[in-house]
Design an enzyme around this catalytic site. Structure first.
Site, PDB file in Angstrom:
ATOM      1  N   GLY A 131       0.832  -1.210   0.000  1.00 32.77           N
ATOM      2  CA  GLY A 131       0.000   0.000   0.000  1.00 32.77           C
ATOM      3  C   GLY A 131       0.867   1.261   0.000  1.00 32.77           C
ATOM      4  O   GLY A 131       2.100   1.182   0.082  1.00 32.77           O
ATOM      5  N   GLY A 189      -1.742   2.296  12.605  1.00 35.77           N
ATOM      6  CA  GLY A 189      -1.904   3.606  11.971  1.00 35.77           C
ATOM      7  C   GLY A 189      -3.210   3.731  11.223  1.00 35.77           C
ATOM      8  O   GLY A 189      -3.612   4.824  10.828  1.00 35.77           O
ATOM      9  N   THR A 190      -3.894   2.592  11.023  1.00 35.59           N
ATOM     10  CA  THR A 190      -5.166   2.597  10.300  1.00 35.59           C
ATOM     11  C   THR A 190      -6.148   3.545  10.979  1.00 35.59           C
ATOM     12  O   THR A 190      -6.200   3.606  12.207  1.00 35.59           O
ATOM     13  CB  THR A 190      -5.741   1.153  10.303  1.00 35.59           C
ATOM     14  OG1 THR A 190      -4.748   0.287   9.765  1.00 35.59           O
ATOM     15  CG2 THR A 190      -7.016   1.058   9.503  1.00 35.59           C
ATOM     16  N   HIS A 214      -7.167  16.115   1.989  1.00 35.97           N
ATOM     17  CA  HIS A 214      -6.371  14.927   1.661  1.00 35.97           C
ATOM     18  C   HIS A 214      -6.560  14.558   0.192  1.00 35.97           C
ATOM     19  O   HIS A 214      -7.473  15.044  -0.470  1.00 35.97           O
ATOM     20  CB  HIS A 214      -6.775  13.734   2.542  1.00 35.97           C
ATOM     21  CG  HIS A 214      -6.217  13.803   3.929  1.00 35.97           C
ATOM     22  ND1 HIS A 214      -6.842  14.505   4.939  1.00 35.97           N
ATOM     23  CD2 HIS A 214      -5.085  13.279   4.466  1.00 35.97           C
ATOM     24  CE1 HIS A 214      -6.116  14.408   6.042  1.00 35.97           C
ATOM     25  NE2 HIS A 214      -5.045  13.665   5.788  1.00 35.97           N
ATOM     26  N   HIS A 215      -5.730  13.612  -0.237  1.00 32.90           N
ATOM     27  CA  HIS A 215      -5.768  13.080  -1.611  1.00 32.90           C
ATOM     28  C   HIS A 215      -7.126  12.448  -1.959  1.00 32.90           C
ATOM     29  O   HIS A 215      -7.892  12.081  -1.071  1.00 32.90           O
ATOM     30  CB  HIS A 215      -4.660  12.030  -1.774  1.00 32.90           C
ATOM     31  CG  HIS A 215      -4.667  10.986  -0.691  1.00 32.90           C
ATOM     32  ND1 HIS A 215      -5.427   9.851  -0.773  1.00 32.90           N
ATOM     33  CD2 HIS A 215      -4.046  10.950   0.513  1.00 32.90           C
ATOM     34  CE1 HIS A 215      -5.248   9.132   0.324  1.00 32.90           C
ATOM     35  NE2 HIS A 215      -4.427   9.781   1.132  1.00 32.90           N
ATOM     36  N   ASN A 221      -2.268   9.863  13.756  1.00 29.87           N
ATOM     37  CA  ASN A 221      -1.235  10.520  12.963  1.00 29.87           C
ATOM     38  C   ASN A 221       0.107  10.328  13.667  1.00 29.87           C
ATOM     39  O   ASN A 221       0.259  10.725  14.820  1.00 29.87           O
ATOM     40  CB  ASN A 221      -1.559  12.012  12.801  1.00 29.87           C
ATOM     41  CG  ASN A 221      -0.728  12.642  11.722  1.00 29.87           C
ATOM     42  OD1 ASN A 221       0.491  12.532  11.731  1.00 29.87           O
ATOM     43  ND2 ASN A 221      -1.385  13.283  10.776  1.00 29.87           N
ATOM     44  N   LYS A 266      -8.614   8.893  -0.386  1.00 30.14           N
ATOM     45  CA  LYS A 266      -8.945   8.669   1.038  1.00 30.14           C
ATOM     46  C   LYS A 266     -10.412   8.285   1.181  1.00 30.14           C
ATOM     47  O   LYS A 266     -11.291   8.913   0.581  1.00 30.14           O
ATOM     48  CB  LYS A 266      -8.621   9.930   1.847  1.00 30.14           C
ATOM     49  CG  LYS A 266      -8.776   9.726   3.338  1.00 30.14           C
ATOM     50  CD  LYS A 266      -8.034  10.785   4.128  1.00 30.14           C
ATOM     51  CE  LYS A 266      -8.186  10.574   5.618  1.00 30.14           C
ATOM     52  NZ  LYS A 266      -7.572   9.323   6.076  1.00 30.14           N
TER      53      LYS A 266
HETATM   54  P1  NAD Z   1      -3.625   1.980   0.801  1.00 26.95           P
HETATM   55  O1  NAD Z   1      -4.966   1.587   0.278  1.00 26.95           O
HETATM   56  O2  NAD Z   1      -2.616   2.505  -0.163  1.00 26.95           O
HETATM   57  O3  NAD Z   1      -2.942   0.739   1.561  1.00 26.95           O
HETATM   58  C1  NAD Z   1      -3.648  -0.220   2.319  1.00 26.95           C
HETATM   59  C2  NAD Z   1      -3.056  -1.576   1.974  1.00 26.95           C
HETATM   60  O4  NAD Z   1      -3.650  -2.561   2.829  1.00 26.95           O
HETATM   61  C3  NAD Z   1      -3.362  -1.983   0.520  1.00 26.95           C
HETATM   62  O5  NAD Z   1      -2.167  -2.332  -0.143  1.00 26.95           O
HETATM   63  C4  NAD Z   1      -4.286  -3.165   0.699  1.00 26.95           C
HETATM   64  O6  NAD Z   1      -4.178  -4.131  -0.355  1.00 26.95           O
HETATM   65  C5  NAD Z   1      -3.801  -3.717   2.038  1.00 26.95           C
HETATM   66  N1  NAD Z   1      -4.758  -4.677   2.615  1.00 26.95           N
HETATM   67  C6  NAD Z   1      -6.115  -4.653   2.527  1.00 26.95           C
HETATM   68  N2  NAD Z   1      -6.626  -5.764   3.104  1.00 26.95           N
HETATM   69  C7  NAD Z   1      -5.572  -6.483   3.571  1.00 26.95           C
HETATM   70  C8  NAD Z   1      -5.464  -7.724   4.245  1.00 26.95           C
HETATM   71  N3  NAD Z   1      -6.546  -8.463   4.567  1.00 26.95           N
HETATM   72  N4  NAD Z   1      -4.212  -8.178   4.578  1.00 26.95           N
HETATM   73  C9  NAD Z   1      -3.108  -7.443   4.257  1.00 26.95           C
HETATM   74  N5  NAD Z   1      -3.156  -6.274   3.581  1.00 26.95           N
HETATM   75  C10 NAD Z   1      -4.374  -5.786   3.264  1.00 26.95           C
HETATM   76  O7  NAD Z   1      -3.902   3.026   1.960  1.00 26.95           O
HETATM   77  P2  NAD Z   1      -2.877   4.026   2.677  1.00 26.95           P
HETATM   78  O8  NAD Z   1      -2.971   5.371   2.061  1.00 26.95           O
HETATM   79  O9  NAD Z   1      -1.540   3.372   2.809  1.00 26.95           O
HETATM   80  O10 NAD Z   1      -3.569   4.172   4.120  1.00 26.95           O
HETATM   81  C11 NAD Z   1      -3.830   3.036   4.912  1.00 26.95           C
HETATM   82  C12 NAD Z   1      -4.429   3.466   6.250  1.00 26.95           C
HETATM   83  O11 NAD Z   1      -3.467   4.223   6.984  1.00 26.95           O
HETATM   84  C13 NAD Z   1      -5.666   4.366   6.123  1.00 26.95           C
HETATM   85  O12 NAD Z   1      -6.568   4.033   7.156  1.00 26.95           O
HETATM   86  C14 NAD Z   1      -5.097   5.760   6.334  1.00 26.95           C
HETATM   87  O13 NAD Z   1      -6.065   6.682   6.798  1.00 26.95           O
HETATM   88  C15 NAD Z   1      -4.061   5.459   7.379  1.00 26.95           C
HETATM   89  N6  NAD Z   1      -2.994   6.452   7.513  1.00 26.95           N
HETATM   90  C16 NAD Z   1      -2.621   6.743   8.782  1.00 26.95           C
HETATM   91  C17 NAD Z   1      -1.571   7.598   9.020  1.00 26.95           C
HETATM   92  C18 NAD Z   1      -1.138   7.831  10.444  1.00 26.95           C
HETATM   93  O14 NAD Z   1      -0.155   8.553  10.676  1.00 26.95           O
HETATM   94  N7  NAD Z   1      -1.819   7.211  11.423  1.00 26.95           N
HETATM   95  C19 NAD Z   1      -0.883   8.204   7.947  1.00 26.95           C
HETATM   96  C20 NAD Z   1      -1.291   7.884   6.642  1.00 26.95           C
HETATM   97  C21 NAD Z   1      -2.344   6.987   6.440  1.00 26.95           C
END
Ligand code: NAD
Length: 267
Positions: free
Chosen positions: A10, A97-98, A154-155, A123, A158
């Site tokens: 991801g 981080g999700t 955001h992009h 974050n 999201k």
């Molecule tokens: P993304 O969609 O690019 O990446 C998510 C990845 O998870 C994908 O590659 C997807 O295939 C994978 N995935 C889905 N189901 C799965 C499973 N069962 N097993 C393994 N992998 C699986 O998204 P992203 O932009 O990388 O963001 C992901 C999350 O992180 C979002 O919730 C976003 O809001 C959050 N985020 C948090 C912070 C922070 O600082 N806390 C910063 C950026 C993004």
């Protein structure tokens, strides 16, 4: 410290792979993706243009939890409950981080944190955590004449809104005012909703392009306005923060922590 990365293909997963491989004291133990993902079977590092690391992307996340000291999870809120269950079962530390969790998913995190160490932050950037603290301090200091509004952009990819960070900023502002966010939040104004209620905390979300993350907290008084803002230029800062949190969690007792704890900025 053996580190596993779920969702390693991801946007954040790729940043995390780079960061873990570049950090001394961290050994990348494996990375997983969703069943059927096109990246399955590819070398985790070669896929993002680095020298091969000899580990293929797999879909067996349960064994990743078994063989890792710490798992870093930036994936989907809908799979958090499964991940917290595996973390609790194997005593694997979890850096979560999700964002976009509902109440049931939050309960699963709280329950698992009785059996292992979890750092959950909406974050992981150092700057945003300073912003959270400043927001709480200002909300505590100014009186209710100041209307609090939170704007984020955001992009276009999201899926949750407002962003987890915006909600966290709202919680910080509400805590500063000794109220609970659900009691005062206005999650968005549609056309014709009437006047602003005293004490409410308003949210506005913008989506577009490839904006990594922008947050602004506005305190609008009758004759003056205070604004705090933060702009993230690259996802790298979240990955750096997550790896700092992983190193910290590896030596921390069972419990639920956030980045404020990791940075030693708690009260
Ligand atoms: P993304 O969609 O690019 O990446 C998510 C990845 O998870 C994908 O590659 C997807 O295939 C994978 N995935 C889905 N189901 C799965 C499973 N069962 N097993 C393994 N992998 C699986 O998204 P992203 O932009 O990388 O963001 C992901 C999350 O992180 C979002 O919730 C976003 O809001 C959050 N985020 C948090 C912070 C922070 O600082 N806390 C910063 C950026 C993004």
């Amino acid at each position: 410290m053996k580190v596993g990365i779920v969702g390693c293909a991801g946007r954040m997963g790729q940043m995390l792979v780079r960061e873990v491989l570049a950090t001394s004291g961290c050994e990348l133990r494996g990375g997983t993706e969703s069943p059927g993902h096109l990246a399955l079977g590819q070398d985790i590092a070669a896929r993002i243009g680095l020298s091969p690391c000899g580990l293929d992307i797999r879909d067996d996340t349960p064994s990743l939890f078994q063989i890792s000291d710490v798992v870093i999870d930036f994936t989907l809120a809908t799979i958090t409950e499964t991940h917290t269950a595996w973390a609790a079962q194997h005593g694997t530390k979890l850096i979560l981080g999700t964002t976009g969790h509902d109440e049931q998913q939050i309960s699963s995190i709280t329950a698992a944190a009785k059996k292992t160490t979890i750092v959950k932050a909406m974050n992981f950037s150092v700057g945003i955590n300073i912003l959270l603290k400043l927001t709480k301090d200002i909300a505590r200091t100014v009186d209710e004449e100041f209307d609090i509004e939170i704007v984020e952009m955001h992009h276009r990819h999201k899926i949750d809104s407002p962003s987890g960070t915006a909600i966290g900023l709202g919680e910080a502002a509400a805590a500063g005012r000794k109220t609970a966010l659900p009691d005062v939040a206005n999650w968005g104004r549609d056309r014709g909703t009437g006047k602003r209620s005293p004490g409410e905390i308003g949210f506005a979300s913008l989506r577009g392009g490839e904006v990594v993350g922008e947050h602004k907290v506005i305190f609008a008084g009758n004759s003056e306005r205070i604004e705090l803002s933060h702009t993230a230029y690259s996802r790298e800062l979240f990955a750096k923060g997550a790896v700092i949190a992983a190193k910290w969690a590896n030596h921390k007792d069972t419990g639920l922590y956030d980045m404020i704890d990791v940075l030693g900025m708690g009260e």
